[in-house]
Design a protein around this motif. Structure first.
Motif, PDB file in Angstrom:
ATOM      1  N   HIS A  49       0.831  -1.214   0.000  1.00  0.00           N
ATOM      2  CA  HIS A  49       0.000   0.000   0.000  1.00  0.00           C
ATOM      3  C   HIS A  49       0.858   1.252   0.000  1.00  0.00           C
ATOM      4  CE1 HIS A  49      -3.288  -2.551   2.240  1.00  0.00           C
ATOM      5  NE2 HIS A  49      -3.181  -2.869   0.970  1.00  0.00           N
ATOM      6  N   SER A  50       1.947   1.219   0.816  1.00  0.00           N
ATOM      7  CA  SER A  50       2.797   2.395   0.990  1.00  0.00           C
ATOM      8  C   SER A  50       4.250   2.000   0.810  1.00  0.00           C
ATOM      9  CB  SER A  50       2.575   3.010   2.380  1.00  0.00           C
ATOM     10  OG  SER A  50       1.209   3.295   2.598  1.00  0.00           O
ATOM     11  N   PRO A  51       4.755   1.946  -0.416  1.00  0.00           N
ATOM     12  CA  PRO A  51       6.127   1.471  -0.675  1.00  0.00           C
ATOM     13  C   PRO A  51       7.197   2.294   0.036  1.00  0.00           C
ATOM     14  CG  PRO A  51       4.850   1.584  -2.700  1.00  0.00           C
ATOM     15  CD  PRO A  51       4.034   2.251  -1.658  1.00  0.00           C
ATOM     16  N   ALA A  52       6.897   3.530   0.397  1.00  0.00           N
ATOM     17  CA  ALA A  52       7.918   4.379   1.017  1.00  0.00           C
ATOM     18  C   ALA A  52       7.904   4.327   2.538  1.00  0.00           C
ATOM     19  CB  ALA A  52       7.737   5.826   0.554  1.00  0.00           C
ATOM     20  N   ASP A  53       7.111   3.450   3.137  1.00  0.00           N
ATOM     21  CA  ASP A  53       7.009   3.370   4.599  1.00  0.00           C
ATOM     22  C   ASP A  53       8.301   2.778   5.163  1.00  0.00           C
ATOM     23  OD1 ASP A  53       6.373   2.589   7.299  1.00  0.00           O
ATOM     24  OD2 ASP A  53       4.256   2.890   6.775  1.00  0.00           O
ATOM     25  N   SER A  54       9.133   3.616   5.796  1.00  0.00           N
ATOM     26  CA  SER A  54      10.443   3.165   6.292  1.00  0.00           C
ATOM     27  C   SER A  54      10.305   2.196   7.456  1.00  0.00           C
ATOM     28  CB  SER A  54      11.270   4.379   6.700  1.00  0.00           C
ATOM     29  OG  SER A  54      10.598   5.120   7.710  1.00  0.00           O
ATOM     30  N   ARG A  55       9.267   2.391   8.298  1.00  0.00           N
ATOM     31  CA  ARG A  55       9.099   1.489   9.438  1.00  0.00           C
ATOM     32  C   ARG A  55       8.746   0.087   8.981  1.00  0.00           C
ATOM     33  NH1 ARG A  55       4.568   3.924  12.535  1.00  0.00           N
ATOM     34  NH2 ARG A  55       4.027   4.717  10.485  1.00  0.00           N
ATOM     35  N   ALA A  56       7.900  -0.022   7.946  1.00  0.00           N
ATOM     36  CA  ALA A  56       7.548  -1.346   7.439  1.00  0.00           C
ATOM     37  C   ALA A  56       8.766  -2.020   6.808  1.00  0.00           C
ATOM     38  CB  ALA A  56       6.415  -1.229   6.423  1.00  0.00           C
ATOM     39  N   ARG A  57       9.608  -1.206   6.081  1.00  0.00           N
ATOM     40  CA  ARG A  57      10.811  -1.792   5.483  1.00  0.00           C
ATOM     41  C   ARG A  57      11.785  -2.280   6.554  1.00  0.00           C
ATOM     42  NH1 ARG A  57      10.801   2.784   2.000  1.00  0.00           N
ATOM     43  NH2 ARG A  57      12.624   3.588   3.121  1.00  0.00           N
ATOM     44  N   GLU A  58      11.919  -1.505   7.634  1.00  0.00           N
ATOM     45  CA  GLU A  58      12.835  -1.892   8.709  1.00  0.00           C
ATOM     46  C   GLU A  58      12.360  -3.165   9.406  1.00  0.00           C
ATOM     47  OE1 GLU A  58      14.656  -0.129  12.898  1.00  0.00           O
ATOM     48  OE2 GLU A  58      13.430   1.153  11.588  1.00  0.00           O
ATOM     49  N   LEU A  59      11.059  -3.222   9.654  1.00  0.00           N
ATOM     50  CA  LEU A  59      10.526  -4.420  10.300  1.00  0.00           C
ATOM     51  C   LEU A  59      10.690  -5.641   9.412  1.00  0.00           C
ATOM     52  CD1 LEU A  59       8.982  -5.855  12.539  1.00  0.00           C
ATOM     53  CD2 LEU A  59       6.849  -5.098  11.465  1.00  0.00           C
ATOM     54  N   LEU A  60      10.451  -5.478   8.108  1.00  0.00           N
ATOM     55  CA  LEU A  60      10.587  -6.596   7.184  1.00  0.00           C
ATOM     56  C   LEU A  60      12.034  -7.079   7.142  1.00  0.00           C
ATOM     57  CD1 LEU A  60       9.133  -8.374   5.096  1.00  0.00           C
ATOM     58  CD2 LEU A  60       9.717  -6.662   3.367  1.00  0.00           C
ATOM     59  N   ALA A  61      13.000  -6.152   7.108  1.00  0.00           N
ATOM     60  CA  ALA A  61      14.409  -6.543   7.075  1.00  0.00           C
ATOM     61  C   ALA A  61      14.812  -7.290   8.344  1.00  0.00           C
ATOM     62  CB  ALA A  61      15.279  -5.298   6.895  1.00  0.00           C
ATOM     63  N   ARG A  62      14.331  -6.814   9.494  1.00  0.00           N
ATOM     64  CA  ARG A  62      14.662  -7.484  10.753  1.00  0.00           C
ATOM     65  C   ARG A  62      14.033  -8.866  10.813  1.00  0.00           C
ATOM     66  NH1 ARG A  62      16.175  -4.085  15.258  1.00  0.00           N
ATOM     67  NH2 ARG A  62      16.508  -1.934  14.573  1.00  0.00           N
ATOM     68  N   ALA A  63      12.786  -8.989  10.362  1.00  0.00           N
ATOM     69  CA  ALA A  63      12.099 -10.272  10.428  1.00  0.00           C
ATOM     70  C   ALA A  63      12.739 -11.294   9.502  1.00  0.00           C
ATOM     71  CB  ALA A  63      10.625 -10.095  10.078  1.00  0.00           C
ATOM     72  N   LEU A  64      13.278 -10.830   8.387  1.00  0.00           N
ATOM     73  CA  LEU A  64      13.896 -11.758   7.440  1.00  0.00           C
ATOM     74  C   LEU A  64      15.334 -12.108   7.817  1.00  0.00           C
ATOM     75  CD1 LEU A  64      12.635 -10.241   4.061  1.00  0.00           C
ATOM     76  CD2 LEU A  64      11.949 -12.411   5.076  1.00  0.00           C
ATOM     77  N   GLY A  65      16.037 -11.203   8.528  1.00  0.00           N
ATOM     78  CA  GLY A  65      17.461 -11.438   8.736  1.00  0.00           C
ATOM     79  C   GLY A  65      17.932 -11.565  10.156  1.00  0.00           C
ATOM     80  N   ALA A  66      17.182 -11.150  11.158  1.00  0.00           N
ATOM     81  CA  ALA A  66      17.661 -11.173  12.545  1.00  0.00           C
ATOM     82  C   ALA A  66      16.937 -12.242  13.333  1.00  0.00           C
ATOM     83  CB  ALA A  66      17.432  -9.815  13.199  1.00  0.00           C
ATOM     84  N   PRO A  67      17.651 -13.073  14.121  1.00  0.00           N
ATOM     85  CA  PRO A  67      17.010 -14.106  14.908  1.00  0.00           C
ATOM     86  C   PRO A  67      16.331 -13.575  16.152  1.00  0.00           C
ATOM     87  CG  PRO A  67      19.377 -14.138  15.270  1.00  0.00           C
ATOM     88  CD  PRO A  67      19.124 -13.125  14.210  1.00  0.00           C
ATOM     89  N   ALA A  68      16.763 -12.441  16.663  1.00  0.00           N
ATOM     90  CA  ALA A  68      16.205 -11.943  17.905  1.00  0.00           C
ATOM     91  C   ALA A  68      15.175 -10.870  17.617  1.00  0.00           C
ATOM     92  CB  ALA A  68      17.321 -11.368  18.776  1.00  0.00           C
ATOM     93  N   ALA A  69      14.278 -10.718  18.593  1.00  0.00           N
ATOM     94  CA  ALA A  69      13.235  -9.702  18.449  1.00  0.00           C
ATOM     95  C   ALA A  69      13.840  -8.328  18.596  1.00  0.00           C
ATOM     96  CB  ALA A  69      12.150  -9.918  19.493  1.00  0.00           C
TER      97      ALA A  69
END
Length: 409
Positions: A49-69
């Protein structure tokens, strides 16, 4: 996982699927609970819906690459930056905003583009032979406009001037624009069609610049026919103009018609109006729009031609053009086009009900005539009042004769 907060957030997202802020909150809570796959799904939906949403991009990157919350605080929206403190002294930005509807900003990047350019020029292929009927109109056009243009030797012999333009007036929908295109086709000239929306500008002085840009383009690409549609709006009586900008437009138009700054050789000005009595009288003085042609509702031959044109690409059978022309006496060309539209709609709806396509016949066209009334009546009544009670300098002689012939005067 039976988590009341998660379940409540899911229900809220289902109820408002386009609320990205709510969906991002759900994704954050899923990520904090170790449900990375589900968090990725929700964050991806937010990004769709909002390709420029930086918070959604950051959350997606963390969920895909970081094991810890992640730290939930890092996902919270950043505080908006405090507005810059105004400098001491006068606030020019605020002032420009307040007067933005009156004047352009004091400083701009580059010059503004001209109101008209080569893309506005058209090359009509229509000629007067494509205009059905209207023999009196064609004769008047030939005598007042076309014959001098097509015969330069005779024009020179008899000292016939090309200065001035032609004003067509009459009921709406009777083909004034079509005739203007046909004249341009006869002359092999470019065609510039202009209305009030092309001229009028919100900034003071720009409307006058638009008028000058129009004539400059016409001179550069001569021969050119300028067609001023709805002249009563562009060149209304200055005594009736409620805004000073409209008076400026009329003055600029008068200057260009007179060729004060340039030679108008090869620039032919045609104008059309339904309300000639509202046109500024200065526009109709000699050397300007000094020749007039009354364009009346189409005659019998023209009505047949109009029916033939609008039915040519439709599936028809047994069409009696003579009867249709008789039934639509007094109709404008636009009225006849609507009759054909109603007839086509009637045949289409019946074909949809029965499941079998059929041709358009005379019953459909008679139905279309019955569902339509002539739109020229109110105009003729208004014209009758002007001719009977208004001042006439001879401009409306043709109109007076016509009203007498149809017993409306």
């Amino acid at each position: 996982m039976n988590d009341p907060l998660i379940e409540a957030l899911r229900r809220a997202v289902e109820a408002a699927p386009l609320d990205d802020e709510l969906r991002l909150h759900l994704a954050t809570q899923l990520w904090e609970r170790g449900l990375a796959d589900q968090a990725v799904s929700e964050a991806s939906t937010v990004l769709s819906h909002s390709p420029a949403d930086s918070r959604a991009r950051e959350l997606l990157a963390r969920a895909l690459g970081a094991p810890a919350a992640p730290d939930p605080a890092s996902l919270r929206p950043a505080a908006p930056p405090s507005p810059p403190r105004p400098e001491a002294g006068f606030d020019w930005s605020a002032a420009e905003t307040e007067v933005g509807h009156i004047a352009r900003p004091a400083f701009v990047d580059g010059e503004s583009a001209p109101a008209f350019d080569a893309h506005d020029l058209q090359r009509p292929t229509t000629t007067l032979t494509d205009v059905g009927g209207m023999s009196q109109v064609k004769e008047r056009l030939n005598a007042a406009f076309l014959a001098p243009l097509k015969n330069p030797e005779l024009r020179a012999l008899y000292g016939k001037s090309l200065r001035g333009g032609l004003l067509m007036y009459g009921p709406p929908g009777c083909g004034k624009t079509f005739i203007a295109r046909a004249i341009a086709g006869e002359l092999g000239a470019s065609f510039l069609s202009v209305g009030i929306s092309d001229i009028l500008d919100r900034y003071m002085g720009e409307s006058e610049h638009n008028v000058r840009d129009l004539f400059q383009l016409a001179r550069r690409d001569a021969p050119t026919v300028i067609f001023l549609d709805e002249l009563d709006a562009i060149g209304q009586r200055r005594s009736q103009a409620r805004h000073s900008g409209m008076r400026g437009v009329v003055v600029a138009l008068l200057e260009e018609l007179d060729g004060v700054a340039s030679d108008n050789e090869g620039v032919f000005v045609l104008a059309a109006t339904n309300q000639p009595w509202d046109v500024d009288p200065a526009l109709r003085r000699p050397g300007r729009l000094d020749r007039t042609v009354l364009v009346l509702p189409p005659d019998d031959e023209a009505r047949r031609a109009i029916f033939r044109h609008h039915l040519a690409r439709r599936p028809v059978e047994g069409v009696d053009l003579a009867e249709l022309a008789r039934l639509t006496d007094g109709y404008s060309g636009a009225d006849i086009a609507y009759v054909c539209e109603v007839a086509s709609e009637n045949a289409l709806l019946e074909s949809a009900r029965t499941g079998t396509a059929r041709l358009i016949g005379m019953d459909d066209l008679r139905h279309g005539v019955a569902q339509t009334t002539s739109s020229t009546g109110p105009w003729l009544e208004a014209a009758r009042n002007v001719v009977r009670f208004g001042e006439d300098d001879g401009t409306f002689t043709q109109l007076r004769d016509y009203l007498k012939s149809v017993r409306r005067l």
